[in-house]
Structure formats: structure tokens, C-alpha cells
Design a protein around this motif. Structure first.
Motif, PDB file in Angstrom:
ATOM      1  N   LYS A 183       4.133  -5.528  -8.774  1.00  0.00           N
ATOM      2  CA  LYS A 183       3.720  -4.584  -7.733  1.00  0.00           C
ATOM      3  C   LYS A 183       4.173  -3.179  -8.137  1.00  0.00           C
ATOM      4  CE  LYS A 183       3.252  -3.129  -3.331  1.00  0.00           C
ATOM      5  NZ  LYS A 183       3.758  -1.819  -3.508  1.00  0.00           N
TER       6      LYS A 183
ATOM      7  N   TRP B 240     -10.042   0.350  -1.741  1.00  0.00           N
ATOM      8  CA  TRP B 240      -9.684  -1.024  -1.357  1.00  0.00           C
ATOM      9  C   TRP B 240     -10.919  -1.914  -1.289  1.00  0.00           C
ATOM     10  CZ3 TRP B 240      -5.348  -1.396   2.944  1.00  0.00           C
ATOM     11  CH2 TRP B 240      -4.143  -0.962   2.383  1.00  0.00           C
TER      12      TRP B 240
ATOM     13  N   THR C 254      -2.928   1.786  -5.303  1.00  0.00           N
ATOM     14  CA  THR C 254      -1.733   2.402  -4.727  1.00  0.00           C
ATOM     15  C   THR C 254      -1.758   3.919  -4.827  1.00  0.00           C
ATOM     16  OG1 THR C 254      -0.640   0.472  -5.676  1.00  0.00           O
ATOM     17  CG2 THR C 254       0.788   2.118  -4.684  1.00  0.00           C
TER      18      THR C 254
ATOM     19  N   CYS D 296      -1.333  -6.054  -2.863  1.00  0.00           N
ATOM     20  CA  CYS D 296      -0.186  -5.320  -2.343  1.00  0.00           C
ATOM     21  C   CYS D 296       1.077  -6.164  -2.366  1.00  0.00           C
ATOM     22  CB  CYS D 296      -0.464  -4.840  -0.924  1.00  0.00           C
ATOM     23  SG  CYS D 296      -0.728  -6.175   0.243  1.00  0.00           S
TER      24      CYS D 296
END
Lengths: 477, 344
Positions: free
Chosen positions: A396, B214, B317, A295
Motif C-alpha cells: 500500500k 477510481w 492514491t 486501498c
């Protein structure tokens, strides 16, 4: 005492008597005078204070706490005497403590001034002589191999031992050469290798370890390995005749020698740590790759806490395995026991604080890059420099960039824009004194002054954390 | 100032630390309301109103707290987090450490034997030097010396680590839809009830889906990155691009040949051979043309690796698409619901 009389008094001290006029002028201009009351601590054992102190008036006492916990008095220090040269020369923590016994006045030479005077041969000779003498005395008291020996045995060793300083890469003993002495490592790191099918690392020797014991135990006369200094290393050499003499008359010495010879690290651990150079490091920033959700919060929060908006953290680094978990040792400062960057910096721009953290003094940095080249881990980066892209979160994905079809194109366009911005910002900068410099050295400062390390604090999955590098490889007992 | 490393969990999968998390307590505390209601409902006849109020307030508070996690994460990516302003000069920390060193020495010399007095003295030092907001001091028993004490310096972590917030977010996310269900008493007789219940389920399910990604994706990604990490591949691609630019220079024909090769997804042998011939025609010596072609082929291969890794990274994401918008909508509906209840 007015300033002229004070300086005249300083000039009379044997330490400063041989200084050139220029050197003394520098001393007169840049020294710091400190006045302390009786009972004040001037130096504490274990502290990393790389300043050199000369007592001008008053009396102080020096002592050390031996590994056994016993306090050993090392004598008094009077006007003209000095202390702190062990830390100033080697960057190592202090081996003894100094306490003011009366109202004392002393002058303090910070690293840049000390280095300047140390460049004068006569001054350096005096300091080196005293360094060897004191380092030897202190190490003989602290070395585990000699702990518990009779005073008469220690005196004999003291009279015949020598302290030698080996620069990085120097061979201390060659495989096949006759064993002429027993070696005690005072500071630094030594690697032993055996030839055969290529060079095979057989051991690492850090401060307070020793090598050569086996030759005295099994009677062999030649080295079975080659010993090389991995960094600037201080070695206490005890010649063969003295060692034989002590062993012949002291059963305790023989027992200690057996113990030391049996203290061999596990080969796997050594190999891994050696390959990753973690052997010298004190503290590593490790990223658990099975937890890291990429992240980029760690890097972005690193950017957020630094005024220049340049991250100190880079997620690139050595990949190792802690059990079956892949761990990346991020390029963050290890605050080495032997800070090669600090020894390489000729401008006093790298200092240890009192707790051993290696810090930059930005005002002194001229951007020469010698620290960056000396750092064995590639932790120090020069900025501005061709960016790695991590600085602005190039890798990212923004949420909308994950959209099908248009997303990848938006991502690529933003990447290109950020790279261009980064190249444009690679302009000359000025240091804290306002002097233009072409580059500035940066490294992890552990978010100095903040109540946390931003990357560790802000990682949502706790993938990044500080660990003792050894603990990653240490097998459960 | 050297900070001791506080105990940190072992390396290992994320779900292990979620299961070990103390945030379970929040989950249980939130669900204790409906649980108690079930147990004592016979005695609580006539108190339905209070039950509805309690579950409603808890669910709204839970969602608000869960949303604060996202806010906290965002704010710490900017220089505006209030904790960043807590910075104290390094010299103050050093001075405090020196004074703590003196205190430690005095303790070892037996001058302090009362734990409370040591705590007070240590805190006074921190306060005097203005570092009390930055460091936490812990007085612990000295293992080596019976009856002795040691003073440890620890980082303060004022708001708590983001990881703790994430755990709380997760458990609140599990507890809140159950509260919403109890709050509506299982009835779906109004549009608002249908919307709130549906959104609560969607947000939780998508959150769990995200958590699963995740948990799984980093392992897959790490395996794919075993030869070359994304960061390294990116740096390598830029380095190769720079080398190519230097070698090709201002030669437009050569640049066009190289660009058309590099734009491809795969470096095939035929295409490489064509590029090499084009470069020779553009005036390159045979050896130079060969070198540039090899560089271009390497760049194509690195870019292909990057693109493959990107696809996997994107999974980490993408799921937020189906999590965040429904969550925002849910929060908005909760707000409308609260206002309407008090309004009408």
C-alpha cells in the motif's frame, strides 16, 4: 448416584464394555455429564454438533423431517443407547433430531475424547456398524431418488443396500467396467471423468445425488465414465438385481430414475466450478476487481480486529469471471460441507459450531500443519511463517510515497523495513494453554463475535463481499 | 452463529451503485433550501438573513459530515474503532442461535402466530444472551407456509458500511459547493469569499477527478494483472530473492555480479551473458552459473512487472494530494469564518 457407581454403570454398557482400561480411564476423566429435563432438544436435524452422546438414564425419542415435510419417528433411545455418531464420524450435519421424553442423564464425548476412543478397534467397530446402519436408514428416507416409493419397495432396498465409505481419491467405478449397482451419494463429492484427449470432467455428484441411473434406463452394461471420490465420501450402493426388481414392480421408481438421469448440470458451470474447487464450498469471499481500488482497507481492518495482528484475509486467490467482471475468490474459509481440515486434525483443534462454521480451538492447536495441508483451497495458513507482506500493508502506498522522485525511494525503504520486522517477529509462540508451539494455524473466522465482517464492512467501494460461489457462475434462467 | 448474507448489489462498475445510491436524497435535501428560496423569494423578502444562515449551516454541516468519512475510514484501520469493542463470545452467539432454533421450531409447530409476539420473543433471546448489539433479528413471512413466519439473523453494521459513507461523502461533496455559492450570493468581494469559493470548487473538482481514477484505474490494473497480480508478483519476487541468496551464499564476487544484474530495469541477453561469465569466474560450475543467471533474469523481469503495476497503482492514491490539503484548508477557513461571524 455417586461417581464410582456411575462409572461402574457406564462400564456395563456394551459400547464401553470392550474399551481398554486406558481408554476407559480417559473416558472417566474427560467425559462431561449433562442432565436435561423432559422436552429438551438434545440434537436438531441439520445441526453441526460433532459431539457424541450416550444416554445413561431416561428416555429420548428420535425423529426426522423427510423432504416431503412429513415427520418420521425413528424410535426411542434408552440407557446405554447413543446418538451423534453420524456427525462425530463424518463432520456432516445431523440427519435427525433427538428430544428428551423424560428427565435424562447423558454423557457427552467431545471430539478429542471421541477420536481417542475411536482409535480402539472394538469401539470403532461398534460405532462404524451403527454409523452404517443409521446412515443407510436415514439416507434411504431422505434420498430424492427414493422419495414416494412404497414401503415394501423401500424395505426391499433397505435389506439389500450397503453403505460404503470411500476415502478421498478412491475410484468408485471404472470406465468400461460392468455396472453392478446404482449409487446414491450420502455425503462427500464425486467427480465423473471420461477418457479421450486427456481427462474430461463430465459431472460432479454431491450429497443426495445419484449416478448409474442411465445404465438401468438404456440397458447398457458398462460404465461410460470413471467415478472418483473428491473427498471422504459415503455412498449407498443398491445392487443391480434389487434395482431391477424394484423398477419392474414400481412405475414410480422408473419415473424417479428418469428424473434423476435428466438432472445434469450445465457443462460450463461445472468446468468453472470444478477448476476453482468451488464445488465443495459453501460461502466465498469475492473481490470485484473492477471496483477494488487497492486501498488495502480490507486487510488492515482484518489486522485491526485480531489480537495477534495477523490478517486472516489474503487478497490472492483464484480469478474467475462473473459475466464480464473479473472476480478474485479471496483465500477465506469456505466452511466446506466436507471440512477436510477438521477430518485431518487429530487434536480436536478444529470444530464445527452448531451452525456449521468451521472454527479453530486455539488451545488444542499444536501447530502441526496437517489442516493447512489438507485444506483444498489453501485457506489455512501457519503463522508465524514467511510473511506475504500483505500483513503490514507492504503493497500500500502512503500518500507521501507517491511524490515524484523521492516517493518511490521512500516506498522501497519502508517495504524493506517492514519485511525485516516481519522476519524478526517470526519467533516461537505459545498457545492458549501456555505450551510453546512453533506455529499456529489461522484462517478467516468471519470476525466471530462482531456485528460485521470487518473487510466487507469497511470496504469503501463495496468491492469485497460474501457470495454463494455457485451464484457467480449460475446463468439466469 | 451463521449470518444470512444480506442482499448485495450486483458486481459491476462503481458509478452504477453511486447512481442507485439512496444518498441522492441527501443531495436533493441539501439543495432544496436554495431551490425553495428561488421559488418563494418574492414572498420571502426580508428573510435573506435566514437564508444565509440556513445555507451556511448546511454547508458547514455537510463538509463536517464529509470529513467524518475520512475519519471513519482511518479509525477502522486501527484497533480503536468502538465497534471492535462490541465483540461478544462465540458461545453466547451459539447459545442464542440454539434458543432461536427452539423458537423457530415452536413457530413451525404453530405455537406462535402473532408477528409482534415473535419479534418480542426473538429480541428477548438476543438480549438475554447479550448479543443484541451484534445481531439484528428480522421476522419475515415464510414463503413455504402461508401465514407462517421465519426468523432471520442478520449482522447489525452499527455505523453503516463504509461504502454508504462514501456515497454520502460523494453527494455531500457535490451539494456543498453549491450551498457555498448561494451562501456568498455569488459575490467575490472579500478574500474569505474568494478563498472559500475557490477551495470549494477545487475540492469538488479534484474529488471528481479522483472518482474518475477510481472508476478507470482498477479496470486497467486488472487487465495488466491478468497474468500476475501485484500480490503474487511481490511474493514471487521475494521467493526468487531468497532462492538467489541461498544459491549465491557468502561468495562476495558472485553476490556483486548478481546484485548488479538485479538492479537493472531490464534483463538483456548481453547483460545475462556477462553475469553468467562473472559467476563462472567467481567459482561457479557452468550449470550452476546458468541456473543462477536464469533466476536473476526472472527476478529482474518480475521486478519490472511490479514496478509497472506500482506506477498504475500509485494513480489511485496520488490524486489525494490535490484533494486532501485543499479540503483541510477549506475546513479550517470554514471554522475561521464561523468564529469570525459570531465574534464580530
Amino acid at each position: 448416584m455417586n461417581e464410582d457407581r456411575f462409572l461402574t454403570a457406564l462400564r456395563r454398557f456394551p459400547l464401553f464394555a470392550t474399551l481398554s482400561d486406558h481408554g476407559f480411564q480417559q473416558l472417566a476423566t474427560h467425559h462431561q455429564k449433562e442432565v436435561v429435563e423432559a422436552g429438551a432438544s438434545l440434537l436438531s436435524q441439520g445441526d453441526y454438533r460433532d459431539r457424541f452422546c450416550v444416554l445413561v438414564s431416561g428416555v429420548a425419542s428420535s425423529f426426522m423431517v423427510e423432504p416431503s415435510g412429513q415427520r418420521a419417528d425413528l424410535g426411542t433411545i434408552g440407557p446405554g443407547d447413543y446418538f451423534g455418531e453420524l456427525c462425530a464420524v463424518s463432520g456432516q450435519p445431523s440427519s435427525s433430531s433427538v428430544i428428551a421424553e423424560s428427565h435424562c442423564t447423558m454423557i457427552v464425548l467431545e471430539q478429542p475424547l471421541f477420536r481417542m476412543l475411536y482409535a480402539e478397534p472394538d469401539f470403532a467397530e461398534l460405532i462404524d456398524g451403527s454409523y452404517r446402519d443409521r446412515a443407510l436408514t436415514l439416507h434411504l428416507r431422505a434420498a430424492p431418488l427414493l422419495s414416494g416409493l412404497e414401503t415394501s419397495d423401500l424395505d426391499l432396498i433397505r435389506a439389500n443396500a450397503e453403505l460404503e465409505v470411500f476415502p478421498k481419491g478412491t475410484t468408485i467405478a471404472h470406465e468400461g467396467a460392468p455396472v453392478g449397482a446404482l449409487f446414491l451419494v450420502r455425503s462427500g463429492a464425486v467427480k465423473s471423468t471420461r477418457s479421450g484427449s486427456g481427462e474430461q470432467v463430465t459431472g460432479y455428484f454431491m450429497a443426495n445425488s445419484s449416478f448409474g441411473e442411465r445404465a438401468f434406463l438404456d440397458g447398457s452394461h458398462t460404465w461410460t465414465e470413471t467415478y472418483v471420490a473428491m473427498a471422504k465420501t459415503d455412498i449407498v450402493r443398491i445392487d443391480r438385481a434389487t434395482t431391477d426388481q424394484v423398477l419392474a414392480r414400481s412405475p414410480k421408481a422408473m419415473e424417479l430414475l428418469h428424473e434423476a438421469a435428466g438432472r445434469i448440470f450445465e457443462q460450463d458451470e461445472l468446468e468453472v466450478m470444478g477448476h476453482n474447487q468451488s464445488v465443495k464450498g459453501g460461502d466465498a469471499l469475492a473481490i470485484d476487481m473492477h471496483r477494488c481500488i487497492r486501498c488495502n482497507v480490507c486487510v488492515e481492518s482484518c489486522v485491526a480486529v485480531h489480537e495477534d495482528r495477523v490478517p486472516r484475509l489474503s487478497k490472492r486467490g483464484h480469478r474467475v469471471y462473473a459475466g464480464d467482471v473479473p472476480v478474485t475468490l479471496a483465500t477465506s474459509c469456505y466452511h466446506c460441507d466436507i471440512p477436510e481440515c477438521m477430518l485431518a486434525c487429530g487434536f480436536g483443534a478444529i470444530r464445527r459450531d452448531s451452525q456449521g462454521m468451521v472454527r479453530f480451538v486455539e488451545a488444542n492447536c499444536i501447530g502441526c500443519g496437517s489442516c493447512s495441508m489438507a485444506c483444498p483451497y489453501g485457506v489455512i495458513r501457519m503463522t508465524p511463517a514467511p510473511g506475504s507482506g500483505e500483513r503490514r500493508g507492504v503493497l500500500k502506498h502512503k500518500l507521501w510515497e507517491t511524490l515524484p522522485l523521492v516517493g518511490p525511494r521512500m516506498y522501497e525503504r519502508r517495504q524493506q523495513k517492514l519485511i525485516e520486522q516481519e522476519q524478526k517477529s517470526d519467533e516461537p509462540i505459545v498457545n492458549a494453554q501456555g505450551i510453546p508451539v512453533t506455529a499456529k494455524a489461522i484462517k478467516c473466522d468471519r470476525c466471530e463475535g462482531l456485528p460485521f465482517e470487518a473487510c466487507v464492512y469497511n470496504c469503501p467501494t463495496e468491492a469485497i463481499r460474501r457470495v454463494d460461489p455457485g451464484s457467480l457462475f449460475r446463468k439466469p434462467v | 452463529m451463521a449470518l444470512s448474507i444480506p442482499d448485495s448489489p450486483d458486481f459491476g462498475p462503481l458509478h452504477r451503485s453511486l447512481l442507485k445510491s439512496k444518498a441522492w436524497v441527501i443531495f436533493l435535501a441539501f439543495l432544496s433550501v436554495p431551490a425553495l428560496w428561488f421559488v418563494f423569494r418574492a414572498q420571502l423578502v426580508g428573510c435573506e438573513r435566514y437564508f444565509l444562515l440556513a445555507t451556511g449551516v448546511l454547508a458547514a454541516a455537510g463538509y463536517l459530515l464529509a470529513a467524518l468519512y475520512a475519519l471513519r475510514k482511518f479509525i477502522h484501520r486501527t484497533p480503536f474503532a468502538h465497534e471492535f469493542a462490541m465483540r461478544v463470545p462465540g458461545t453466547s452467539l451459539d447459545q442464542a442461535e440454539i434458543e432461536l432454533g427452539v423458537l423457530r421450531r415452536e413457530i413451525s409447530e404453530g405455537k406462535h402466530s402473532n408477528r409482534g409476539a415473535i419479534v418480542r420473543a426473538a429480541n428477548a433471546i438476543a438480549k438475554k444472551n447479550g448479543v443484541h448489539k451484534v445481531i439484528a433479528l428480522r421476522v419475515v413471512a415464510d414463503d413455504d407456509e402461508p401465514g407462517g413466519f421465519g426468523v432471520q439473523t442478520l449482522p447489525r453494521n452499527p455505523l453503516g458500511k463504509t461504502a454508504r459513507w462514501f456515497e454520502t461523502h460523494f453527494f455531500l461533496g457535490l451539494a456543498c459547493p453549491i450551498l457555498v455559492l448561494f451562501h456568498g450570493q455569488g459575490s467575490l468581494d472579500s478574500t474569505m469569499a474568494i478563498a472559500l469559493n475557490t477551495l470549494a470548487v477545487i475540492v469538488t473538482v479534484t474529488g471528481l477527478f479522483g472518482l474518475m481514477l477510481w472508476l478507470k484505474t482498477p479496470t486497467i490494473l486488472t487487465r495488466l494483472e491478468s497474468d500476475l497480480s501485484t500480490e503474487e508478483a511481490f511474493v514471487l519476487s521475494r521467493s526468487l530473492q531468497r532462492q538467489l541468496n541461498t544459491r549465491v551464499g557468502e561468495n562476495a564476487a558472485a553476490r556483486s555480479a548478481v546484485e548488479s544484474f538485479v538492479a537493472r530495469k531490464q534483463a538483456t541477453r548481453d547483460r545475462a551473458e556477462t553475469t553468467r561469465q562473472d559467476l563462472e569466474q567467481a567459482g561457479f560450475a557452468a550449470a550452476d552459473a546458468q541456473d543462477v543467471t536464469v533466476l536473476a533474469a526472472q527476478l529482474v523481469s518480475v521486478k519490472a512487472t511490479l514496478s509497472r503495476l506500482d506506477r498504475v497503482r500509485r494513480r489511485l492514491t496520488t490524486w489525494k494530494y490535490v484533494h486532501i490539503p485543499p479540503a483541510v484548508l477549506l475546513m479550517a477557513l470554514v471554522a475561521i469564518h464561523i468564529v469570525s461571524v459570531f465574534w464580530y
